[in-house]
Write an enzyme that holds these catalytic residues in place. Structure first.
Site, PDB file in Angstrom:
ATOM      1  CE1 TYR A 114      30.920  36.005  36.847  1.00 18.93           C
ATOM      2  CE2 TYR A 114      31.332  37.296  34.878  1.00 18.93           C
ATOM      3  CZ  TYR A 114      31.062  37.231  36.225  1.00 18.93           C
ATOM      4  OH  TYR A 114      30.929  38.397  36.947  1.00 18.93           O
ATOM      5  CE  LYS A 161      41.730  37.683  48.006  1.00 20.45           C
ATOM      6  NZ  LYS A 161      42.091  38.892  48.729  1.00 20.45           N
ATOM      7  CG  ASP A 192      41.883  41.974  47.857  1.00 22.86           C
ATOM      8  OD1 ASP A 192      42.985  41.870  47.277  1.00 22.86           O
ATOM      9  OD2 ASP A 192      41.604  41.305  48.867  1.00 22.86           O
ATOM     10  CG  ASP A 216      31.669  41.583  35.121  1.00 22.63           C
ATOM     11  OD1 ASP A 216      31.469  42.687  34.584  1.00 22.63           O
ATOM     12  OD2 ASP A 216      30.763  40.779  35.384  1.00 22.63           O
ATOM     13  CG  ASP A 220      30.737  47.157  35.857  1.00 24.76           C
ATOM     14  OD1 ASP A 220      31.154  46.864  34.716  1.00 24.76           O
ATOM     15  OD2 ASP A 220      29.546  47.040  36.195  1.00 24.76           O
TER      16      ASP A 220
END
Ligand code: NAI
Ligand code: MG
Length: 324
Positions: A114, A161, A192, A216, A220
């Protein structure tokens, strides 16, 4: 003490007044000012957030924020990203609590995917993922501090990752060095597999530190553990400024119906109180939220039939009783 309140768009306008009422109860002498920004402002004035709005935020000790709708314009840059950059709110703290678990997702908030360095093309679009040593070090230090504050209950988990992304090798290794320097026990996990494991065994986790977009998505997803997005608060903390907002967005699908869950917003206000050292008050709020839900007075997303106002009132009445 100065507190800026931005309701924003959609359900931000419905849940923030409820949270503000709770805040004003505990901080009656603070100086409150309202800031109008978001999609509606963009439609009316061609700008979603002005320099004056940013200055007003910078002039406050803390900011309570609702949510803003992202306008359907490819040239539009997210105002939340702008605010996070301008106020240098590098740490996004997202607590996820339930009966058997108490997790704190610590998300780097100013760089990563971002960073805003991108190009939209017809055939090829790119977004640059920037990770810096400085950015990784300061978020890792924040996570180590939180781990210590919470009593080192479990190893700090470094979500990454690095098997695929070079930028995450720098992130992971910087976090490891910082944790070593702080004497904090840690383990690294790929994001993941980590996301699945947090959902399956949330009680195994305490503080999780990760990069911007992974944090993020992970936070969620953690909404699954707590009854949905309407339950999750967050704090955005920098060296100078502190900004509190629900994790959810403006929810255009339910905006105006009076059924938005105000808990995420109220919990965000409680995080502000904790930031000011008012831990007991934050605990009272939490207890009253849970009591209200157990009593069956809650919004439809939690299986109840109360509106935003009725749910908020029940929580507020409980606070008044607990206080007297
Ligand atoms: P969203 O969080 O607004 O909604 C996702 C789903 O969760 C919807 O079905 C919504 O009804 C439900 N939901 C969210 N909050 C709830 C609450 N308090 N009570 C009951 N149900 C709730 O995310 P979505 O739909 O992806 O985005 C909608 C708009 O919000 C977009 O314009 C997006 O850009 C913006 N957004 C803004 C954020 C912010 O200002 N921090 C964060 C996320 C999205
Ligand atoms: Mg999000």
């Amino acid at each position: 003490m100065k507190i800026a309140v931005c309701e924003g768009d959609g359900i931000g306008r419905e849940v923030i007044p409820v949270a503000k009422k709770v805040l004003m109860h505990f901080l009656p002498d603070a100086d409150y000012s309202d800031i109008f920004l978001g999609y509606e402002k963009w439609e009316k004035e061609g700008c979603a957030c002005t320099e004056d709005d940013i200055s007003a935020m910078k002039g406050s000790d803390a900011i309570l924020f609702g949510a803003v709708t992202t306008p359907p314009d490819p040239d539009y840059k997210s105002i939340l990203l702008k605010i996070r950059h301008e106020l240098d709110l590098y740490a996004n703290l997202r607590p996820v609590r339930g009966g058997s678990f108490d997790i704190m997702v610590v998300r780097e908030n100013t760089e990563g995917l971002y960073s805003g360095i991108e190009e939209l093309g017809d055939e090829r679009s790119t977004t640059l993922r920037v990770v810096t040593r400085k950015g990784s070090e300061r978020i890792a230090r924040k996570a180590c501090e939180l781990s210590a504050d919470r009593g080192f209950r479990k190893p700090l988990v470094i979500g990454n990752k690095a098997n695929v992304l070079k930028s995450d090798i720098l992130f992971r290794d910087t976090c490891i060095k910082t944790a070593d320097a702080c004497g904090v026990l840690y383990k690294t996990m790929f994001i993941d597999a980590l996301t699945l494991d947090v959902l399956m065994h949330p009680e195994r986790y305490d503080v999780i530190v990760t990069t911007n977009m992974f944090g993020d998505i992970l936070s969620d997803a953690c909404g699954y553990l707590t009854g949905g997005l309407g339950m999750l608060p967050s704090a955005n903390i920098g060296e100078k400024y502190a900004f509190f907002e629900p994790v959810h967005g403006s929810a255009p699908d339910i905006a105006g119906k009076g059924i938005a869950n105000p808990v995420a917003a109220i919990r965000s206000a409680a995080m502000m109180l904790e930031h000011f050292g008012m831990k007991r008050e934050a605990e009272i709020i939490e207890e009253c939220i849970l009591r209200s839900i157990i009593s069956g007075v809650c919004t439809p997303d939690l299986g109840g039939s109360a509106g935003t106002g009725e749910f908020g009132d029940r929580i507020f009445e409980c606070i008044l009783k607990r206080e007297s």
